[in-house]
Design an enzyme around this catalytic site. Structure first.
Site, PDB file in Angstrom:
ATOM      1  N   ASP A  75       0.644  -1.241  -0.011  1.00 34.58           N
ATOM      2  CA  ASP A  75      -0.023  -0.040  -0.036  1.00 34.58           C
ATOM      3  C   ASP A  75       0.845   1.318   0.167  1.00 34.58           C
ATOM      4  O   ASP A  75       0.302   2.368   0.412  1.00 34.58           O
ATOM      5  CB  ASP A  75      -0.850   0.131   1.212  1.00 34.58           C
ATOM      6  CG  ASP A  75      -0.252   0.439   2.528  1.00 34.58           C
ATOM      7  OD1 ASP A  75       0.988   0.273   2.545  1.00 34.58           O
ATOM      8  OD2 ASP A  75      -0.768   0.773   3.338  1.00 34.58           O
ATOM      9  N   GLU A  76       2.254   1.077  -0.327  1.00 34.33           N
ATOM     10  CA  GLU A  76       2.907   2.401  -0.364  1.00 34.33           C
ATOM     11  C   GLU A  76       3.804   2.425  -1.496  1.00 34.33           C
ATOM     12  O   GLU A  76       4.261   1.508  -1.978  1.00 34.33           O
ATOM     13  CB  GLU A  76       3.919   2.013   0.738  1.00 34.33           C
ATOM     14  CG  GLU A  76       5.039   3.199   1.247  1.00 34.33           C
ATOM     15  CD  GLU A  76       5.810   2.922   2.295  1.00 34.33           C
ATOM     16  OE1 GLU A  76       5.866   1.582   2.748  1.00 34.33           O
ATOM     17  OE2 GLU A  76       6.780   3.668   2.801  1.00 34.33           O
TER      18      GLU A  76
HETATM   19  P1  TTP Z   1       0.980   0.219   6.837  1.00 37.94           P
HETATM   20  O1  TTP Z   1       0.880   1.195   5.684  1.00 37.94           O
HETATM   21  O2  TTP Z   1       1.946   0.486   7.796  1.00 37.94           O
HETATM   22  O3  TTP Z   1      -0.159   0.451   7.822  1.00 37.94           O
HETATM   23  P2  TTP Z   1      -1.797   0.873   7.356  1.00 37.94           P
HETATM   24  O4  TTP Z   1      -1.824   0.914   6.052  1.00 37.94           O
HETATM   25  O5  TTP Z   1      -2.583  -0.339   8.138  1.00 37.94           O
HETATM   26  O6  TTP Z   1      -1.896   2.222   8.259  1.00 37.94           O
HETATM   27  P3  TTP Z   1      -1.418   3.731   7.920  1.00 37.94           P
HETATM   28  O7  TTP Z   1      -0.654   3.616   6.849  1.00 37.94           O
HETATM   29  O8  TTP Z   1      -2.543   4.367   7.924  1.00 37.94           O
HETATM   30  O9  TTP Z   1      -0.771   4.007   9.101  1.00 37.94           O
HETATM   31  O10 TTP Z   1       0.898  -1.054   6.498  1.00 37.94           O
HETATM   32  C1  TTP Z   1       0.105  -1.516   5.484  1.00 37.94           C
HETATM   33  C2  TTP Z   1      -0.788  -2.875   5.743  1.00 37.94           C
HETATM   34  O11 TTP Z   1       0.419  -3.882   5.719  1.00 37.94           O
HETATM   35  C3  TTP Z   1      -1.322  -2.842   6.944  1.00 37.94           C
HETATM   36  O12 TTP Z   1      -2.938  -2.552   6.561  1.00 37.94           O
HETATM   37  C4  TTP Z   1      -1.377  -4.436   7.403  1.00 37.94           C
HETATM   38  C5  TTP Z   1      -0.034  -4.835   6.897  1.00 37.94           C
HETATM   39  N1  TTP Z   1       0.834  -4.858   7.921  1.00 37.94           N
HETATM   40  C6  TTP Z   1       1.083  -5.820   8.737  1.00 37.94           C
HETATM   41  O13 TTP Z   1       0.432  -7.198   8.368  1.00 37.94           O
HETATM   42  N2  TTP Z   1       2.087  -6.211   9.799  1.00 37.94           N
HETATM   43  C7  TTP Z   1       2.677  -4.708  10.104  1.00 37.94           C
HETATM   44  O14 TTP Z   1       3.613  -5.122  10.880  1.00 37.94           O
HETATM   45  C8  TTP Z   1       2.484  -3.775   9.225  1.00 37.94           C
HETATM   46  C9  TTP Z   1       3.157  -2.603   9.794  1.00 37.94           C
HETATM   47  C10 TTP Z   1       1.577  -3.683   8.345  1.00 37.94           C
HETATM   48 MG    MG Z   2      -0.825   2.452   4.910  1.00 32.15          MG
END
Ligand code: TTP
Ligand code: MG
Length: 433
Positions: A125-126
Protein backbone atom coordinates in the site's frame (compact mmCIF):
# COMPACT_ATOMS: atom_id res chain seq x y z
CA UNK A 1 41.88 -14.24 -33.82
CA UNK A 2 39.85 -11.25 -32.78
CA UNK A 3 41.06 -7.72 -33.42
CA UNK A 4 39.70 -4.42 -32.20
CA UNK A 5 38.20 -2.81 -35.32
CA UNK A 6 39.55 0.52 -36.50
CA UNK A 7 35.99 1.86 -36.45
CA UNK A 8 36.47 2.72 -32.79
CA UNK A 9 37.28 6.36 -32.65
CA UNK A 10 39.00 8.43 -30.07
CA UNK A 11 36.94 11.17 -28.62
CA UNK A 12 37.28 13.82 -26.03
CA UNK A 13 36.36 12.60 -22.57
CA UNK A 14 32.86 14.04 -22.39
CA UNK A 15 30.51 11.47 -20.96
CA UNK A 16 27.61 10.11 -22.96
CA UNK A 17 24.96 11.67 -20.94
CA UNK A 18 26.16 15.10 -20.04
CA UNK A 19 25.78 16.33 -16.52
CA UNK A 20 22.61 15.70 -14.61
CA UNK A 21 20.92 18.97 -13.77
CA UNK A 22 20.64 19.68 -10.10
CA UNK A 23 17.07 20.96 -10.19
CA UNK A 24 14.95 20.10 -7.16
CA UNK A 25 13.01 16.87 -7.55
CA UNK A 26 9.32 16.43 -6.88
CA UNK A 27 8.83 13.19 -4.98
CA UNK A 28 5.45 11.87 -3.91
CA UNK A 29 5.18 9.34 -1.12
CA UNK A 30 1.78 7.68 -1.20
CA UNK A 31 0.46 5.35 1.48
CA UNK A 32 -3.04 3.97 1.91
CA UNK A 33 -4.71 4.51 5.27
CA UNK A 34 -5.27 1.55 7.61
CA UNK A 35 -5.10 -0.52 4.46
CA UNK A 36 -6.39 -3.96 5.50
CA UNK A 37 -9.18 -2.37 7.55
CA UNK A 38 -10.07 -0.05 4.66
CA UNK A 39 -10.56 -3.04 2.35
CA UNK A 40 -12.63 -4.83 4.98
CA UNK A 41 -14.84 -1.75 5.11
CA UNK A 42 -15.41 -1.94 1.35
CA UNK A 43 -16.63 -5.50 1.88
CA UNK A 44 -18.74 -4.52 4.88
CA UNK A 45 -19.59 -0.81 5.14
CA UNK A 46 -21.16 -1.33 8.57
CA UNK A 47 -17.57 -1.37 9.89
CA UNK A 48 -17.09 2.30 8.99
CA UNK A 49 -16.52 4.43 12.07
CA UNK A 50 -16.01 1.44 14.37
CA UNK A 51 -12.78 0.20 15.96
CA UNK A 52 -11.68 -2.67 13.71
CA UNK A 53 -8.63 -4.88 14.09
CA UNK A 54 -7.32 -7.24 11.40
CA UNK A 55 -4.80 -9.90 12.36
CA UNK A 56 -4.06 -13.43 13.38
CA UNK A 57 -6.87 -14.16 15.77
CA UNK A 58 -5.45 -17.40 17.21
CA UNK A 59 -3.64 -17.41 20.55
CA UNK A 60 -0.19 -16.18 19.50
CA UNK A 61 -1.40 -14.08 16.57
CA UNK A 62 -0.48 -10.43 16.09
CA UNK A 63 -2.30 -7.35 14.87
CA UNK A 64 -1.82 -6.67 11.13
CA UNK A 65 -3.45 -3.32 11.40
CA UNK A 66 -5.96 -1.41 13.47
CA UNK A 67 -8.46 1.23 12.38
CA UNK A 68 -7.72 4.76 13.56
CA UNK A 69 -10.60 4.38 16.04
CA UNK A 70 -8.83 1.36 17.59
CA UNK A 71 -5.44 3.09 17.58
CA UNK A 72 -6.84 5.59 20.09
CA UNK A 73 -6.78 2.72 22.61
CA UNK A 74 -3.09 2.08 21.98
CA UNK A 75 -3.52 -0.81 19.53
CA UNK A 76 -0.97 -0.94 16.71
CA UNK A 77 0.51 -3.27 14.07
CA UNK A 78 2.61 -6.20 15.35
CA UNK A 79 1.04 -6.06 18.82
CA UNK A 80 0.02 -9.48 20.25
CA UNK A 81 -3.66 -9.95 19.57
CA UNK A 82 -4.23 -10.84 23.24
CA UNK A 83 -2.98 -7.45 24.31
CA UNK A 84 -5.15 -5.76 21.67
CA UNK A 85 -8.21 -7.56 23.02
CA UNK A 86 -7.28 -6.34 26.47
CA UNK A 87 -6.85 -2.72 25.35
CA UNK A 88 -9.82 -2.60 23.01
CA UNK A 89 -12.29 -5.42 23.74
CA UNK A 90 -15.10 -3.64 21.93
CA UNK A 91 -13.32 -3.74 18.52
CA UNK A 92 -14.45 -5.94 15.64
CA UNK A 93 -11.71 -8.57 15.08
CA UNK A 94 -11.22 -9.99 11.57
CA UNK A 95 -8.80 -12.46 9.94
CA UNK A 96 -6.85 -11.16 6.92
CA UNK A 97 -8.20 -11.63 3.39
CA UNK A 98 -4.96 -11.40 1.40
CA UNK A 99 -6.53 -12.02 -2.02
CA UNK A 100 -8.70 -8.94 -1.65
CA UNK A 101 -5.81 -6.85 -0.35
CA UNK A 102 -3.66 -7.85 -3.33
CA UNK A 103 -6.46 -7.01 -5.76
CA UNK A 104 -6.83 -3.50 -4.28
CA UNK A 105 -3.05 -3.11 -4.21
CA UNK A 106 -2.97 -3.79 -7.96
CA UNK A 107 -5.69 -1.18 -8.52
CA UNK A 108 -3.66 1.30 -6.47
CA UNK A 109 -0.57 0.60 -8.55
CA UNK A 110 -2.55 0.95 -11.77
CA UNK A 111 -3.64 4.45 -10.74
CA UNK A 112 -0.18 5.75 -9.84
CA UNK A 113 1.32 4.30 -13.02
CA UNK A 114 -0.86 6.80 -14.91
CA UNK A 115 1.06 9.68 -13.38
CA UNK A 116 4.70 8.75 -13.78
CA UNK A 117 6.80 5.91 -15.11
CA UNK A 118 9.10 6.31 -12.12
CA UNK A 119 7.32 4.37 -9.41
CA UNK A 120 9.02 2.51 -6.58
CA UNK A 121 6.47 0.40 -4.79
CA UNK A 122 7.81 -0.46 -1.35
CA UNK A 123 4.88 -2.45 0.02
CA UNK A 124 1.31 -3.46 -0.79
CA UNK A 125 0.00 0.00 0.00
CA UNK A 126 3.00 2.30 -0.29
CA UNK A 127 4.96 3.83 -3.15
CA UNK A 128 7.36 6.60 -4.04
CA UNK A 129 6.67 8.38 -7.30
CA UNK A 130 9.13 10.70 -8.99
CA UNK A 131 6.89 13.43 -10.39
CA UNK A 132 9.72 15.74 -11.42
CA UNK A 133 8.88 17.54 -14.65
CA UNK A 134 5.29 16.34 -14.93
CA UNK A 135 3.63 19.70 -14.25
CA UNK A 136 2.71 20.34 -17.87
CA UNK A 137 0.90 17.04 -17.97
CA UNK A 138 -0.64 16.79 -14.52
CA UNK A 139 -0.57 20.33 -13.17
CA UNK A 140 1.15 21.55 -10.00
CA UNK A 141 2.12 18.81 -7.51
CA UNK A 142 -0.74 19.42 -5.07
CA UNK A 143 -3.23 19.32 -7.94
CA UNK A 144 -1.80 16.03 -9.22
CA UNK A 145 -1.87 14.63 -5.67
CA UNK A 146 -5.54 15.61 -5.27
CA UNK A 147 -6.30 13.82 -8.54
CA UNK A 148 -4.51 10.68 -7.38
CA UNK A 149 -6.35 10.73 -4.05
CA UNK A 150 -9.65 11.19 -5.85
CA UNK A 151 -9.01 8.30 -8.24
CA UNK A 152 -7.91 6.02 -5.39
CA UNK A 153 -11.08 6.89 -3.50
CA UNK A 154 -13.38 6.37 -6.51
CA UNK A 155 -11.75 3.33 -8.07
CA UNK A 156 -10.15 1.42 -5.19
CA UNK A 157 -12.67 2.76 -2.62
CA UNK A 158 -9.96 3.40 -0.02
CA UNK A 159 -8.17 6.57 1.07
CA UNK A 160 -4.56 7.53 0.43
CA UNK A 161 -2.30 10.01 2.16
CA UNK A 162 0.32 11.79 0.11
CA UNK A 163 3.49 13.60 1.17
CA UNK A 164 5.30 15.77 -1.36
CA UNK A 165 8.89 16.91 -0.98
CA UNK A 166 12.18 17.22 -2.81
CA UNK A 167 13.33 13.81 -1.55
CA UNK A 168 11.98 10.44 -0.46
CA UNK A 169 12.81 10.81 3.21
CA UNK A 170 10.96 14.06 3.76
CA UNK A 171 8.07 12.97 1.54
CA UNK A 172 7.58 9.88 3.72
CA UNK A 173 7.59 11.88 6.92
CA UNK A 174 5.14 14.32 5.34
CA UNK A 175 2.78 11.45 4.53
CA UNK A 176 2.96 10.16 8.09
CA UNK A 177 2.28 13.62 9.47
CA UNK A 178 -0.73 14.09 7.19
CA UNK A 179 -2.48 10.76 7.89
CA UNK A 180 -5.26 9.77 7.55
CA UNK A 181 -6.59 10.98 4.18
CA UNK A 182 -3.96 13.73 4.16
CA UNK A 183 -1.97 15.76 1.70
CA UNK A 184 1.10 17.67 2.79
CA UNK A 185 3.69 19.47 0.69
CA UNK A 186 7.04 20.44 2.19
CA UNK A 187 8.45 23.20 -0.05
CA UNK A 188 12.02 22.79 -1.26
CA UNK A 189 14.36 24.60 1.12
CA UNK A 190 12.19 24.05 4.20
CA UNK A 191 13.01 20.37 4.81
CA UNK A 192 15.11 20.95 7.95
CA UNK A 193 12.61 23.43 9.33
CA UNK A 194 9.79 20.92 8.79
CA UNK A 195 11.59 18.08 10.57
CA UNK A 196 13.12 20.15 13.40
CA UNK A 197 10.23 20.07 15.92
CA UNK A 198 9.42 16.38 15.37
CA UNK A 199 10.38 13.74 17.94
CA UNK A 200 13.35 11.49 17.06
CA UNK A 201 11.21 8.44 16.29
CA UNK A 202 9.57 10.20 13.36
CA UNK A 203 12.74 9.75 11.32
CA UNK A 204 12.27 6.64 9.15
CA UNK A 205 14.78 3.97 10.13
CA UNK A 206 15.48 5.37 13.59
CA UNK A 207 14.53 2.52 15.91
CA UNK A 208 13.93 2.34 19.66
CA UNK A 209 17.56 1.47 20.54
CA UNK A 210 19.00 4.44 18.66
CA UNK A 211 16.29 6.63 20.12
CA UNK A 212 17.25 5.56 23.62
CA UNK A 213 20.94 6.22 22.97
CA UNK A 214 20.17 9.66 21.55
CA UNK A 215 17.90 10.46 24.49
CA UNK A 216 20.80 9.67 26.79
CA UNK A 217 22.53 12.62 25.14
CA UNK A 218 19.56 14.77 26.05
CA UNK A 219 18.23 14.88 22.49
CA UNK A 220 14.48 14.96 21.96
CA UNK A 221 13.85 16.37 18.49
CA UNK A 222 15.19 15.95 14.98
CA UNK A 223 16.27 19.59 15.06
CA UNK A 224 18.48 18.84 18.06
CA UNK A 225 19.86 15.71 16.38
CA UNK A 226 20.73 17.70 13.25
CA UNK A 227 22.84 20.06 15.38
CA UNK A 228 24.61 17.59 17.65
CA UNK A 229 28.41 17.38 17.27
CA UNK A 230 29.69 14.31 15.44
CA UNK A 231 31.90 13.29 18.39
CA UNK A 232 28.94 13.18 20.77
CA UNK A 233 27.05 10.99 18.30
CA UNK A 234 29.96 8.57 18.10
CA UNK A 235 30.09 8.35 21.86
CA UNK A 236 26.40 7.53 22.10
CA UNK A 237 26.05 5.25 19.08
CA UNK A 238 29.50 3.74 18.68
CA UNK A 239 32.21 4.22 16.07
CA UNK A 240 29.91 3.34 13.17
CA UNK A 241 27.65 6.33 13.67
CA UNK A 242 28.02 8.49 10.63
CA UNK A 243 27.13 12.01 9.81
CA UNK A 244 24.36 10.66 7.58
CA UNK A 245 22.10 10.40 10.61
CA UNK A 246 22.54 14.10 11.29
CA UNK A 247 22.10 14.89 7.61
CA UNK A 248 18.90 12.86 7.48
CA UNK A 249 17.63 14.63 10.58
CA UNK A 250 18.13 17.85 8.61
CA UNK A 251 16.08 16.43 5.72
CA UNK A 252 18.98 15.61 3.39
CA UNK A 253 18.45 12.53 1.22
CA UNK A 254 19.57 11.99 -2.35
CA UNK A 255 18.40 8.40 -2.78
CA UNK A 256 16.70 7.90 -6.14
CA UNK A 257 13.27 6.47 -6.82
CA UNK A 258 14.27 3.02 -8.03
CA UNK A 259 11.70 1.60 -10.41
CA UNK A 260 11.03 -2.13 -10.53
CA UNK A 261 12.66 -2.14 -13.96
CA UNK A 262 15.89 -0.67 -12.60
CA UNK A 263 15.95 -2.78 -9.45
CA UNK A 264 16.08 -6.05 -11.32
CA UNK A 265 18.34 -5.04 -14.16
CA UNK A 266 21.38 -3.07 -15.13
CA UNK A 267 19.96 -0.26 -17.17
CA UNK A 268 20.60 3.21 -18.46
CA UNK A 269 18.11 5.56 -19.96
CA UNK A 270 18.02 9.07 -21.24
CA UNK A 271 15.36 11.73 -21.61
CA UNK A 272 15.71 13.88 -24.71
CA UNK A 273 15.56 17.62 -24.48
CA UNK A 274 13.20 17.59 -27.47
CA UNK A 275 11.17 14.56 -28.57
CA UNK A 276 12.98 12.60 -31.29
CA UNK A 277 11.54 11.10 -34.47
CA UNK A 278 14.77 10.50 -36.40
CA UNK A 279 15.56 6.79 -36.24
CA UNK A 280 19.28 7.39 -36.78
CA UNK A 281 19.37 9.58 -33.72
CA UNK A 282 17.56 6.93 -31.72
CA UNK A 283 19.96 4.22 -32.90
CA UNK A 284 22.92 6.37 -32.07
CA UNK A 285 21.62 7.00 -28.57
CA UNK A 286 20.79 3.33 -28.19
CA UNK A 287 24.38 2.44 -29.05
CA UNK A 288 25.74 4.81 -26.42
CA UNK A 289 23.36 3.40 -23.83
CA UNK A 290 24.26 -0.18 -24.81
CA UNK A 291 27.93 0.61 -24.26
CA UNK A 292 27.16 2.01 -20.84
CA UNK A 293 25.06 -0.99 -19.87
CA UNK A 294 27.64 -3.42 -21.29
CA UNK A 295 30.40 -1.68 -19.34
CA UNK A 296 28.47 -1.89 -16.08
CA UNK A 297 27.59 -5.52 -16.77
CA UNK A 298 31.23 -6.52 -17.27
CA UNK A 299 32.26 -4.51 -14.24
CA UNK A 300 29.74 -6.45 -12.16
CA UNK A 301 31.41 -9.68 -13.33
CA UNK A 302 28.13 -11.00 -14.74
CA UNK A 303 26.65 -11.95 -18.08
CA UNK A 304 23.03 -11.46 -19.03
CA UNK A 305 20.57 -13.51 -21.01
CA UNK A 306 17.83 -10.93 -21.34
CA UNK A 307 18.02 -7.59 -23.15
CA UNK A 308 15.31 -4.98 -22.67
CA UNK A 309 14.50 -1.60 -24.05
CA UNK A 310 12.19 1.03 -22.71
CA UNK A 311 10.57 3.67 -24.88
CA UNK A 312 8.58 6.57 -23.56
CA UNK A 313 6.60 8.47 -26.17
CA UNK A 314 5.79 12.16 -26.11
CA UNK A 315 2.41 11.47 -24.46
CA UNK A 316 4.28 9.75 -21.57
CA UNK A 317 3.00 6.29 -22.47
CA UNK A 318 5.85 3.89 -21.84
CA UNK A 319 6.54 0.47 -23.27
CA UNK A 320 9.10 -2.19 -22.37
CA UNK A 321 10.24 -4.81 -24.87
CA UNK A 322 12.57 -7.66 -24.09
CA UNK A 323 14.20 -10.70 -25.59
CA UNK A 324 15.62 -13.77 -23.86
CA UNK A 325 18.71 -15.09 -25.63
CA UNK A 326 19.88 -18.66 -26.07
CA UNK A 327 23.16 -17.86 -24.26
CA UNK A 328 24.51 -15.28 -21.84
CA UNK A 329 26.27 -12.23 -23.27
CA UNK A 330 28.38 -9.37 -21.96
CA UNK A 331 29.59 -7.53 -25.08
CA UNK A 332 28.43 -4.08 -26.17
CA UNK A 333 27.71 -5.16 -29.73
CA UNK A 334 25.49 -7.97 -28.52
CA UNK A 335 23.53 -5.67 -26.20
CA UNK A 336 23.20 -3.08 -28.96
CA UNK A 337 22.27 -5.55 -31.66
CA UNK A 338 19.36 -6.94 -29.65
CA UNK A 339 18.30 -3.53 -28.31
CA UNK A 340 18.24 -2.16 -31.84
CA UNK A 341 16.13 -5.03 -33.08
CA UNK A 342 13.67 -4.48 -30.22
CA UNK A 343 13.52 -0.76 -30.93
CA UNK A 344 12.85 -1.32 -34.61
CA UNK A 345 10.02 -3.69 -33.77
CA UNK A 346 8.58 -1.23 -31.24
CA UNK A 347 8.72 1.63 -33.73
CA UNK A 348 6.96 -0.47 -36.34
CA UNK A 349 4.15 -0.95 -33.83
CA UNK A 350 4.06 2.73 -32.97
CA UNK A 351 6.12 5.34 -34.75
CA UNK A 352 5.54 8.43 -32.61
CA UNK A 353 7.96 11.04 -31.21
CA UNK A 354 10.14 9.53 -28.51
CA UNK A 355 10.80 11.31 -25.23
CA UNK A 356 12.97 8.73 -23.49
CA UNK A 357 14.76 5.55 -24.39
CA UNK A 358 16.47 3.06 -22.14
CA UNK A 359 18.45 -0.13 -22.47
CA UNK A 360 18.64 -2.79 -19.78
CA UNK A 361 19.93 -6.29 -19.27
CA UNK A 362 18.78 -8.88 -16.77
CA UNK A 363 18.68 -12.64 -16.13
CA UNK A 364 22.25 -12.71 -14.89
CA UNK A 365 24.74 -15.45 -14.38
CA UNK A 366 28.31 -15.23 -13.02
CA UNK A 367 31.06 -14.48 -15.59
CA UNK A 368 33.16 -17.59 -14.97
CA UNK A 369 30.36 -20.06 -15.62
CA UNK A 370 29.38 -18.52 -18.94
CA UNK A 371 32.99 -17.99 -19.98
CA UNK A 372 33.25 -21.79 -19.95
CA UNK A 373 30.20 -21.89 -22.19
CA UNK A 374 32.06 -19.60 -24.57
CA UNK A 375 35.05 -21.90 -24.61
CA UNK A 376 32.84 -24.82 -25.60
CA UNK A 377 31.43 -22.83 -28.46
CA UNK A 378 27.96 -22.31 -27.03
CA UNK A 379 28.35 -18.52 -27.24
CA UNK A 380 29.61 -18.30 -30.75
CA UNK A 381 26.37 -17.18 -32.34
CA UNK A 382 26.80 -14.46 -34.93
CA UNK A 383 25.60 -10.98 -34.16
CA UNK A 384 24.85 -8.21 -36.59
CA UNK A 385 26.68 -5.06 -35.57
CA UNK A 386 25.73 -1.58 -36.62
CA UNK A 387 28.05 -1.49 -39.62
CA UNK A 388 26.51 -4.59 -41.11
CA UNK A 389 29.45 -6.82 -40.30
CA UNK A 390 29.21 -9.83 -38.04
CA UNK A 391 31.06 -10.48 -34.82
CA UNK A 392 31.08 -13.58 -32.68
CA UNK A 393 29.94 -12.91 -29.15
CA UNK A 394 33.33 -14.12 -27.92
CA UNK A 395 35.02 -11.54 -30.10
CA UNK A 396 32.48 -8.91 -29.01
CA UNK A 397 33.24 -9.72 -25.41
CA UNK A 398 36.99 -9.33 -26.00
CA UNK A 399 36.60 -6.06 -27.87
CA UNK A 400 34.37 -4.72 -25.14
CA UNK A 401 36.85 -5.67 -22.45
CA UNK A 402 39.63 -3.94 -24.41
CA UNK A 403 37.49 -0.85 -24.64
CA UNK A 404 36.83 -1.06 -20.89
CA UNK A 405 40.58 -1.07 -20.28
CA UNK A 406 41.05 2.00 -22.53
CA UNK A 407 38.20 3.82 -20.82
CA UNK A 408 39.58 2.93 -17.42
CA UNK A 409 42.83 4.62 -18.41
CA UNK A 410 41.63 7.57 -20.51
CA UNK A 411 38.12 8.25 -19.27
CA UNK A 412 34.58 7.24 -20.15
CA UNK A 413 34.29 9.09 -23.45
CA UNK A 414 37.70 8.10 -24.82
CA UNK A 415 36.49 5.30 -27.07
CA UNK A 416 33.16 4.82 -28.74
CA UNK A 417 31.74 2.96 -31.69
CA UNK A 418 31.30 5.04 -34.86
CA UNK A 419 27.62 5.90 -34.77
CA UNK A 420 27.62 6.70 -31.06
CA UNK A 421 29.92 9.64 -31.68
CA UNK A 422 27.05 11.97 -32.57
CA UNK A 423 25.19 11.44 -29.34
CA UNK A 424 26.19 14.59 -27.57
CA UNK A 425 24.56 16.84 -30.12
CA UNK A 426 21.06 15.99 -29.05
CA UNK A 427 21.38 14.44 -25.65
CA UNK A 428 19.42 16.18 -22.96
CA UNK A 429 21.13 17.64 -19.94
CA UNK A 430 18.71 15.73 -17.73
CA UNK A 431 19.63 12.10 -17.42
CA UNK A 432 18.43 9.32 -15.16
CA UNK A 433 20.82 6.50 -14.68
P1 TTP B 1 0.96 0.27 6.86
O1 TTP B 1 0.86 1.16 5.69
O2 TTP B 1 2.17 0.34 7.70
O3 TTP B 1 -0.25 0.52 7.84
P2 TTP B 1 -1.75 0.83 7.50
O4 TTP B 1 -1.97 1.04 6.03
O5 TTP B 1 -2.60 -0.22 8.11
O6 TTP B 1 -2.01 2.16 8.29
P3 TTP B 1 -1.42 3.60 7.97
O7 TTP B 1 -0.60 3.51 6.75
O8 TTP B 1 -2.63 4.48 7.78
O9 TTP B 1 -0.65 3.98 9.18
O10 TTP B 1 0.81 -1.23 6.39
C1 TTP B 1 -0.05 -1.61 5.32
C2 TTP B 1 -0.69 -2.92 5.63
O11 TTP B 1 0.32 -3.92 5.82
C3 TTP B 1 -1.50 -2.91 6.87
O12 TTP B 1 -2.84 -2.50 6.64
C4 TTP B 1 -1.42 -4.33 7.34
C5 TTP B 1 -0.10 -4.83 6.84
N1 TTP B 1 0.88 -4.87 7.93
C6 TTP B 1 1.06 -6.06 8.61
O13 TTP B 1 0.45 -7.07 8.29
N2 TTP B 1 1.94 -6.08 9.66
C7 TTP B 1 2.64 -5.00 10.07
O14 TTP B 1 3.41 -5.05 11.05
C8 TTP B 1 2.45 -3.76 9.37
C9 TTP B 1 3.17 -2.51 9.80
C10 TTP B 1 1.55 -3.75 8.31
MG1 MG C 1 -0.72 2.30 4.94
Amino acid sequence: MCQVPVRFILQSALSLAGTAMSMPRTIFHIDLDAFFVAVERVKDPSLIGKPVIVGGLAGRGVVSTASYEARKFGVHSAMPIGLARHLCPQAVYLPPDFDRYMAVSRQFRGIIDRYSPFVEQTSVDEAYVDMTGTERLHGPPTEAARQIKKQVRHEAKVTASIGIASNKLVAKVATNESKPDGLLLVPHGTEAEFLAPLPLRKLPGLGPKTEEALQSLGLKTLGELAQVPETALRLALGPHATSSLRARAAGVDSSPVVTDWEAKSISNEVTFERDVTDTRQLHSMLLGLSEKVGGRLRKSGQRARNVQIRVRYSDFSTITRQVTLPAHIDGDAAVYSHAKHLLETALRERNAPVRLIGVGVTDFSGGAETATLGATGAQLSLLETDGGRSESSECDSKISSTVDAIRERFGDGAVRRGTASKIRRFVAPFVRQ
